[in-house]
Design a protein around this motif. Structure first.
Motif, PDB file in Angstrom:
ATOM      1  N   GLY A  14       0.584  -1.284  -0.166  1.00  0.00           N
ATOM      2  CA  GLY A  14      -0.203  -0.383   0.392  1.00  0.00           C
ATOM      3  C   GLY A  14       0.661   1.375  -0.339  1.00  0.00           C
ATOM      4  N   GLY A  15       2.244   1.460  -0.493  1.00  0.00           N
ATOM      5  CA  GLY A  15       2.600   2.293  -0.435  1.00  0.00           C
ATOM      6  C   GLY A  15       3.221   3.003   0.753  1.00  0.00           C
ATOM      7  N   VAL A  16       3.953   4.256   1.391  1.00  0.00           N
ATOM      8  CA  VAL A  16       4.630   4.212   1.749  1.00  0.00           C
ATOM      9  C   VAL A  16       3.754   4.927   3.146  1.00  0.00           C
ATOM     10  N   TYR A  17       2.610   5.152   2.946  1.00  0.00           N
ATOM     11  CA  TYR A  17       2.152   5.547   4.439  1.00  0.00           C
ATOM     12  C   TYR A  17       1.847   4.130   5.148  1.00  0.00           C
ATOM     13  N   ASN A  18       1.722   3.723   4.051  1.00  0.00           N
ATOM     14  CA  ASN A  18       0.952   1.739   5.230  1.00  0.00           C
ATOM     15  C   ASN A  18       2.055   1.643   5.903  1.00  0.00           C
ATOM     16  N   ILE A  19       3.235   1.351   5.108  1.00  0.00           N
ATOM     17  CA  ILE A  19       4.530   1.084   5.926  1.00  0.00           C
ATOM     18  C   ILE A  19       4.808   1.693   6.995  1.00  0.00           C
ATOM     19  N   ALA A  20       4.508   2.762   6.783  1.00  0.00           N
ATOM     20  CA  ALA A  20       4.678   3.767   7.601  1.00  0.00           C
ATOM     21  C   ALA A  20       4.328   3.324   8.785  1.00  0.00           C
ATOM     22  N   THR A  21       3.265   3.314   8.550  1.00  0.00           N
ATOM     23  CA  THR A  21       2.124   2.958   9.957  1.00  0.00           C
ATOM     24  C   THR A  21       2.604   2.123  10.662  1.00  0.00           C
ATOM     25  N   VAL A  22       3.096   0.870   9.868  1.00  0.00           N
ATOM     26  CA  VAL A  22       3.433  -0.471  10.494  1.00  0.00           C
ATOM     27  C   VAL A  22       5.242   0.201  11.001  1.00  0.00           C
ATOM     28  N   VAL A  23       6.098   1.064  10.394  1.00  0.00           N
ATOM     29  CA  VAL A  23       6.849   1.292  11.046  1.00  0.00           C
ATOM     30  C   VAL A  23       7.205   2.091  12.397  1.00  0.00           C
ATOM     31  N   ASP A  24       6.183   2.647  12.513  1.00  0.00           N
ATOM     32  CA  ASP A  24       5.953   3.583  14.078  1.00  0.00           C
ATOM     33  C   ASP A  24       5.424   2.584  14.418  1.00  0.00           C
ATOM     34  N   ASP A  25       5.465   1.581  14.783  1.00  0.00           N
ATOM     35  CA  ASP A  25       4.164   1.132  15.683  1.00  0.00           C
ATOM     36  C   ASP A  25       5.676  -0.032  16.581  1.00  0.00           C
ATOM     37  N   LEU A  26       6.311  -1.076  15.322  1.00  0.00           N
ATOM     38  CA  LEU A  26       7.742  -1.322  15.455  1.00  0.00           C
ATOM     39  C   LEU A  26       8.617  -0.623  15.972  1.00  0.00           C
ATOM     40  N   ILE A  27       9.109   0.937  15.857  1.00  0.00           N
ATOM     41  CA  ILE A  27      10.144   0.964  16.432  1.00  0.00           C
ATOM     42  C   ILE A  27       9.442   1.386  17.398  1.00  0.00           C
TER      43      ILE A  27
END
Length: 139
Positions: A14-27
């Motif tokens: 789903g592109g950068v916004y979906n990836i950034a959402t998961v990364v936000d949670d991961l970090i």
């Protein structure tokens, strides 16, 4: 994308916004994980670096590695992790955090496998294996 070309992992996620959402949670998970922060070098790094900057670089890297238009601008994995003396157990804890974040956002199994393979490809540069006979790293 060519008509006969399969969509990239970046596009399937789903592109950068979906990836950034998961990364936000991961970090957020990683930076507060007591299994990781018991390593004094990791704990110090987690308090020295900006969470927002860390999230930016990880998002950039995942997007780039997944076939997106971003270019990773951070340091090589070995340069940014080797001094932390990350152990195999700490790597396993990080991977557990990754799997928890991917499950939270219901990342489909095929995409999860591809993401895990990307992350696993960095392991040799991150995990410090002590020389034979040296025993475990100091903790």
């Amino acid at each position: 994308m060519q008509p006969d070309q399969a969509p990239s992992l970046y596009d399937r996620l789903g592109g950068v916004y979906n990836i950034a959402t998961v990364v936000d949670d991961l970090i957020d998970r990683v930076m507060s994980d007591p299994r990781l922060n018991k390593n004094p070098a990791v704990d110090e790094a987690h308090h020295r670096v900006s969470p927002a900057g860390f999230k930016f670089l990880v998002t950039e890297m995942v997007c780039w590695a997944g076939g997106g238009p971003q270019q990773y601008s951070g340091r090589p994995m070995g340069d940014s992790h080797r001094h932390l003396s990350i152990t195999e157990d700490e790597w396993d804890s990080f991977m557990d955090d990754l799997h928890q974040s991917l499950a939270k956002f219901q990342v489909p199994p095929a995409e999860e496998s591809e993401l895990v393979a990307i992350v696993e490809s960095t392991k040799d540069a991150i995990v410090v294996v002590p020389p034979l006979g040296a025993g475990p790293p100091n903790q």
